[in-house]
Design a protein around this motif. Structure first.
Motif, short mmCIF file in Angstrom:
data_model
loop_
_atom_site.label_atom_id
_atom_site.label_comp_id
_atom_site.label_asym_id
_atom_site.label_seq_id
_atom_site.Cartn_x
_atom_site.Cartn_y
_atom_site.Cartn_z
N LYS A 127 16.48 6.69 -8.67
CA LYS A 127 17.10 5.66 -7.84
C LYS A 127 16.02 5.19 -6.86
CE LYS A 127 20.78 5.24 -4.41
NZ LYS A 127 21.83 5.99 -3.72
N TYR A 128 15.89 3.86 -6.72
CA TYR A 128 14.89 3.26 -5.86
C TYR A 128 15.59 2.51 -4.72
CZ TYR A 128 12.01 4.21 -9.93
OH TYR A 128 11.37 4.84 -10.98
N VAL A 129 15.30 2.90 -3.48
CA VAL A 129 15.93 2.26 -2.31
C VAL A 129 14.81 1.72 -1.42
CG1 VAL A 129 17.41 2.59 -0.31
CG2 VAL A 129 17.88 3.84 -2.42
N LEU A 130 14.88 0.40 -1.14
CA LEU A 130 13.86 -0.28 -0.34
C LEU A 130 14.40 -0.57 1.05
CD1 LEU A 130 11.04 -1.72 -0.39
CD2 LEU A 130 12.28 -3.79 -1.07
N LYS A 149 17.22 -2.00 9.56
CA LYS A 149 17.90 -0.80 9.08
C LYS A 149 18.70 -1.02 7.80
CE LYS A 149 18.06 1.13 13.68
NZ LYS A 149 18.85 1.73 14.73
N GLU A 150 18.58 -2.21 7.17
CA GLU A 150 19.27 -2.46 5.91
C GLU A 150 18.49 -1.82 4.77
OE1 GLU A 150 20.63 -6.13 2.97
OE2 GLU A 150 19.66 -6.59 4.87
N LYS A 151 19.21 -1.20 3.86
CA LYS A 151 18.61 -0.60 2.67
C LYS A 151 19.15 -1.33 1.46
CE LYS A 151 18.32 3.97 4.75
NZ LYS A 151 18.71 5.38 4.66
N ARG A 152 18.28 -1.49 0.47
CA ARG A 152 18.70 -2.18 -0.76
C ARG A 152 18.28 -1.36 -1.96
NH1 ARG A 152 18.84 -7.96 -1.52
NH2 ARG A 152 19.57 -7.89 0.62
#
Length: 175
Positions: A127-130, A149-152
């Motif tokens: 899983k890749y979270v940017l 602070k948003e993660k995508r």
């Protein structure tokens, strides 16, 4: 064309390597700081992290995928393998402690621009979270600015932009 980095000021010098043979020594004088230094054709003291190879081959040899920094006016194409955990992405600078440096002179890429976290989900898939660094110019995914602070979550083939530099994710799990 190849390029070498001045050991004093990190300036790049571009030269035509086809004019020389393996094992031949060359002397350069940096036009920025006048430092004189030598290299030997066919050998490299640089890390073997960033290669100009077939991205598919590189990703297949890496456990967690890679990012491909797309060639533009600021730098050459780079392929940078990812590791499990936080991959802190930013501009390479001597002494900078980030673990995923991009060699660029793009002034819109911060030294610590964004973080790409690689983990495994409950089924064992990667899983890749940017998320943004935070940076001065922001991190964009599909032309949308990531908020503070948003993660995508992004998938294989996702294109994201830091400053004026575009990066393509090549994940290990191919769907």
């Amino acid at each position: 064309m190849k390029r070498v980095r001045c050991p004093k000021c990190d300036n790049f010098i571009v030269f035509d390597e086809t004019r020389y043979e393996n094992g031949q020594s060359l002397i350069f004088v940096c036009p920025e700081c006048n430092k004189q230094f030598g290299i030997k054709i066919g050998t490299s003291k640089l890390r073997n992290r960033q290669k100009e190879e077939n991205p598919e081959e590189l990703v297949d040899n890496e456990d967690y995928g890679a990012i491909i920094v797309i060639e533009n006016v600021f730098h050459y194409k780079q392929i940078i393998p990812l590791k499990l955990g936080d991959n802190v992405i930013g501009r390479y600078q001597k002494g900078n402690k980030i673990n995923t440096p991009i060699e660029t002179v793009d002034p819109s890429v911060d030294n610590n621009h964004c973080v790409l976290n690689v983990s495994r989900d409950t089924s064992g898939r990667l899983k890749y979270v940017l998320r943004d660094g935070p940076s001065n110019t922001g991190t964009f995914v599909d032309n949308e600015l990531l908020g503070d602070k948003e993660k995508r979550v992004i998938d294989d083939g996702a294109l994201f932009t830091i400053g004026a530099t575009s990066i393509l994710l090549r994940g290990k799990n191919r769907i």
